[in-house]
Design a protein around this motif. Sequence first.
Motif, PDB file in Angstrom:
ATOM      1  N   PRO A  19       4.813  10.737   6.953  1.00 38.94           N
ATOM      2  CA  PRO A  19       4.413  10.102   8.202  1.00 38.94           C
ATOM      3  C   PRO A  19       2.969   9.615   8.173  1.00 38.94           C
ATOM      4  N   PHE A  20       2.762   8.488   8.726  1.00 41.61           N
ATOM      5  CA  PHE A  20       1.519   7.753   8.961  1.00 41.61           C
ATOM      6  C   PHE A  20       0.715   7.447   7.706  1.00 41.61           C
ATOM      7  N   VAL A  21       0.985   8.077   6.578  1.00 41.97           N
ATOM      8  CA  VAL A  21       0.245   7.788   5.346  1.00 41.97           C
ATOM      9  C   VAL A  21       0.818   6.537   4.670  1.00 41.97           C
ATOM     10  N   LEU A  22       2.122   6.515   4.475  1.00 39.82           N
ATOM     11  CA  LEU A  22       2.748   5.397   3.783  1.00 39.82           C
ATOM     12  C   LEU A  22       2.626   4.078   4.553  1.00 39.82           C
ATOM     13  N   PRO A  23       2.844   4.053   5.881  1.00 36.97           N
ATOM     14  CA  PRO A  23       2.652   2.774   6.582  1.00 36.97           C
ATOM     15  C   PRO A  23       1.214   2.256   6.474  1.00 36.97           C
ATOM     16  N   LEU A  24       0.264   3.170   6.447  1.00 36.24           N
ATOM     17  CA  LEU A  24      -1.131   2.765   6.313  1.00 36.24           C
ATOM     18  C   LEU A  24      -1.389   2.159   4.934  1.00 36.24           C
ATOM     19  N   ILE A  25      -0.837   2.770   3.904  1.00 37.34           N
ATOM     20  CA  ILE A  25      -0.995   2.240   2.540  1.00 37.34           C
ATOM     21  C   ILE A  25      -0.319   0.869   2.425  1.00 37.34           C
ATOM     22  N   ILE A  26       0.915   0.772   2.935  1.00 37.51           N
ATOM     23  CA  ILE A  26       1.634  -0.503   2.866  1.00 37.51           C
ATOM     24  C   ILE A  26       0.894  -1.569   3.661  1.00 37.51           C
ATOM     25  N   PHE A  27       0.316  -1.196   4.798  1.00 33.92           N
ATOM     26  CA  PHE A  27      -0.421  -2.160   5.619  1.00 33.92           C
ATOM     27  C   PHE A  27      -1.572  -2.784   4.837  1.00 33.92           C
ATOM     28  N   PHE A  28      -2.315  -1.973   4.096  1.00 38.62           N
ATOM     29  CA  PHE A  28      -3.459  -2.497   3.367  1.00 38.62           C
ATOM     30  C   PHE A  28      -3.075  -3.213   2.066  1.00 38.62           C
ATOM     31  N   VAL A  29      -1.927  -2.865   1.500  1.00 40.10           N
ATOM     32  CA  VAL A  29      -1.506  -3.466   0.234  1.00 40.10           C
ATOM     33  C   VAL A  29      -0.724  -4.763   0.461  1.00 40.10           C
ATOM     34  N   ALA A  30       0.060  -4.823   1.526  1.00 40.39           N
ATOM     35  CA  ALA A  30       0.935  -5.975   1.772  1.00 40.39           C
ATOM     36  C   ALA A  30       0.133  -7.228   2.090  1.00 40.39           C
ATOM     37  N   LYS A  31       0.690  -8.355   1.694  1.00 35.18           N
ATOM     38  CA  LYS A  31       0.034  -9.638   1.946  1.00 35.18           C
ATOM     39  C   LYS A  31       0.706 -10.413   3.078  1.00 35.18           C
ATOM     40  N   GLU A  32       1.952 -10.105   3.363  1.00 39.16           N
ATOM     41  CA  GLU A  32       2.695 -10.837   4.386  1.00 39.16           C
ATOM     42  C   GLU A  32       2.410 -10.272   5.773  1.00 39.16           C
ATOM     43  N   ASP A  33       2.270 -11.171   6.739  1.00 41.24           N
ATOM     44  CA  ASP A  33       1.947 -10.759   8.103  1.00 41.24           C
ATOM     45  C   ASP A  33       3.068  -9.949   8.753  1.00 41.24           C
ATOM     46  N   ALA A  34       4.321 -10.284   8.457  1.00 43.83           N
ATOM     47  CA  ALA A  34       5.449  -9.551   9.043  1.00 43.83           C
ATOM     48  C   ALA A  34       5.457  -8.098   8.569  1.00 43.83           C
TER      49      ALA A  34
END
Length: 108
Positions: A19-34
């Motif tokens: 919880p809350f760790v993986l979405p944060l990592i994906i948020f900073f790594v991802a390039k797509e706005d969606a």
Amino acid sequence: MDQSKGLSALGYLSFYFAPFVLPLIIFFVAKEDAVKHHNKRAFISQLIPIVLGIIYFIFFIIFAFTDGIAYETNYFFEGWIFIGFIILAVLSFGIAIWNLVQAIKVLR
């Protein structure tokens, strides 16, 4: 399956294993706005039970070391602690279901 859909769904499903760790990592790594949008929502939804749990724990400690609960003279606080725990449990369960539903919606 599109990679952006998979990453978005993974952010929601991480409620059950990171919880809350993986979405944060994906948020900073991802390039797509969606993907960023979905992982920001997942992060906030997964942070709510943690913050409320910390607040509940602080109130529990405060009430446990006051005269009301320590000496069992004030049942008002004991009732509120129980009600607070029930509310926290129901809210956490509801958020877990919401994250699952959002992951399914993203994958469609």
